[in-house]
Every structure is written in C-alpha cells, then in structure tokens.
Design a protein around this motif. Structure first.
Motif, PDB file in Angstrom:
ATOM      1  N   GLN A  44      -6.740  -0.533   0.859  1.00 31.94           N
ATOM      2  CA  GLN A  44      -6.766  -0.177   2.252  1.00 31.94           C
ATOM      3  C   GLN A  44      -7.609   1.287   2.391  1.00 31.94           C
ATOM      4  O   GLN A  44      -7.033   2.240   2.785  1.00 31.94           O
ATOM      5  CB  GLN A  44      -5.546  -0.196   3.010  1.00 31.94           C
ATOM      6  CG  GLN A  44      -5.458   0.077   4.572  1.00 31.94           C
ATOM      7  CD  GLN A  44      -4.012   0.007   5.113  1.00 31.94           C
ATOM      8  OE1 GLN A  44      -3.166  -0.524   4.432  1.00 31.94           O
ATOM      9  NE2 GLN A  44      -4.002   0.624   6.301  1.00 31.94           N
ATOM     10  N   VAL A  86       0.833  -1.246  -0.005  1.00 34.37           N
ATOM     11  CA  VAL A  86       0.030   0.001  -0.055  1.00 34.37           C
ATOM     12  C   VAL A  86       0.908   1.388   0.045  1.00 34.37           C
ATOM     13  O   VAL A  86       0.537   2.116  -0.657  1.00 34.37           O
ATOM     14  CB  VAL A  86      -0.827   0.060   1.155  1.00 34.37           C
ATOM     15  CG1 VAL A  86      -1.666   1.369   1.354  1.00 34.37           C
ATOM     16  CG2 VAL A  86      -1.957  -1.038   1.101  1.00 34.37           C
ATOM     17  N   PHE A 129      -6.362   3.962   4.752  1.00 34.34           N
ATOM     18  CA  PHE A 129      -5.095   4.609   4.796  1.00 34.34           C
ATOM     19  C   PHE A 129      -5.300   6.013   4.492  1.00 34.34           C
ATOM     20  O   PHE A 129      -5.461   6.732   3.563  1.00 34.34           O
ATOM     21  CB  PHE A 129      -4.279   4.007   3.732  1.00 34.34           C
ATOM     22  CG  PHE A 129      -3.035   4.298   3.647  1.00 34.34           C
ATOM     23  CD1 PHE A 129      -2.037   3.611   4.602  1.00 34.34           C
ATOM     24  CD2 PHE A 129      -2.295   5.006   2.429  1.00 34.34           C
ATOM     25  CE1 PHE A 129      -0.710   3.870   4.465  1.00 34.34           C
ATOM     26  CE2 PHE A 129      -0.808   4.930   2.178  1.00 34.34           C
ATOM     27  CZ  PHE A 129       0.012   4.734   3.556  1.00 34.34           C
TER      28      PHE A 129
END
Length: 180
Positions: A142, A112, A145
């Motif tokens: 995600q 990520v 995030f």
C-alpha cells in the motif's frame, strides 16, 4: 449481577424478602452458570470493537486493556491480534508485541497495519534492518499508507540518511497533513 444484587438488597431492606442460607454460594453458582453460557467469540468481538471505538475517542489505556482481553477470547482473528500487539507495544513489551503482530500476519499476510506495527516494534528494539524489511513490504502492499512513510522517515533519520528521511516525511505529509 450487580443489578440483581442491588434489587435484592432493596427488597431485603424493605423486608419483602430474606437472604437465604448459603447466600454467597448460591450467587457464585448462578454466576458460573450464566458465564458458562457466554459465547467467548461474540464477547471477544464486542470487546475488540469497543477497543476500536475507545481508541478512536482517544482513550488509549482503556482501548488497550480491552484489546488484550479480546485477544484472550479470540484466537484466530488478525485484527484482534494486531490491536493486542499495539497495546503490548505501548506498554513497552516489544517481544510480546512482535509475537502478536506475527500471529496477525500468519492469519492475514497482507495486513498492512500489522506489518507496519511489526516494523515499529523492531525499530524500538534497534533492529533497523528488520524494521526496514517490514516497512518496505508495507510500501509494496500500500504505497499511499502515510504511517509507513513517517516510520521510514524516522528510520532513515536515525541512520543519518537525511535526504531519504526528508523524502519519506514529505510523502507522509502529502498523504496525511497531520504528520506535519
């Protein structure tokens, strides 16, 4: 090496030992022998870990230098490629940074932070469509995030899509108040 030379100098000053002939050549021969036994992967891993600690402590320049050194020693490590990419991006070397982030993603496609930084590199280059593509993938991987929402806010702000920019900025702040 430095400790050994210092000890030898102290012994030499006290006339306990004398420098042998071809002193410098002997030193270099020993250095090469010792360096030849160093495990490059272990050294690279140690440099990568020290880079992370220094970055955490706010010593970005030192951290970046170590990340780049680690990257030269460790070839197939996603985290090291990611850290080296960030170091290159901070130096303004977007093309080289992109190559490092892509290397990290070849090794670990769902990394990520590397994908977010890849989007940031494209954003710096003004390639907003490519940046947006990577940011959207980060959100898929995600959704919580915070850095990607902050980056999306900046991207939409640059596109003058204020309402969408504000939504992402607010989401970044909700996830991590330091983005306020």
């Amino acid at each position: 090496r430095m400790l050994a030379l210092e000890l030898f100098d102290c012994l030499s000053e006290r006339r306990i030992v004398q420098r042998p002939e071809m002193w410098n050549e002997r030193i270099e021969r020993v250095v090469k022998r010792v360096e030849g036994r160093i495990d490059r992967v272990a050294q690279g891993t140690a440099l990568r870990n020290l880079s992370k600690v220094l970055a955490w402590a706010g010593k970005k320049e030192e951290a970046n230098q170590l990340a780049l050194q680690a990257s030269q020693l460790i070839g197939g490590d996603a985290e090291t490629a990611y850290l080296a990419g960030n170091a290159l991006l901070q130096e303004g070397k977007s093309d080289e940074a992109i190559a490092k982030f892509e290397q990290a993603l070849r090794i670990e496609p769902n990394h990520v932070a590397a994908r977010n930084s890849l989007g940031a590199a494209y954003f710096r280059q003004g390639n907003l469509d490519e940046a947006l593509r990577h940011y959207r993938r980060v959100v898929e991987l995600q959704p919580d995030f915070a850095p990607v929402h902050n980056n999306l806010g900046a991207l939409y702000q640059r596109r003058q899509e204020t309402k969408t920019a504000m939504q992402h900025y607010k989401q970044a702040i909700r996830l991590n108040p330091r983005y306020s």
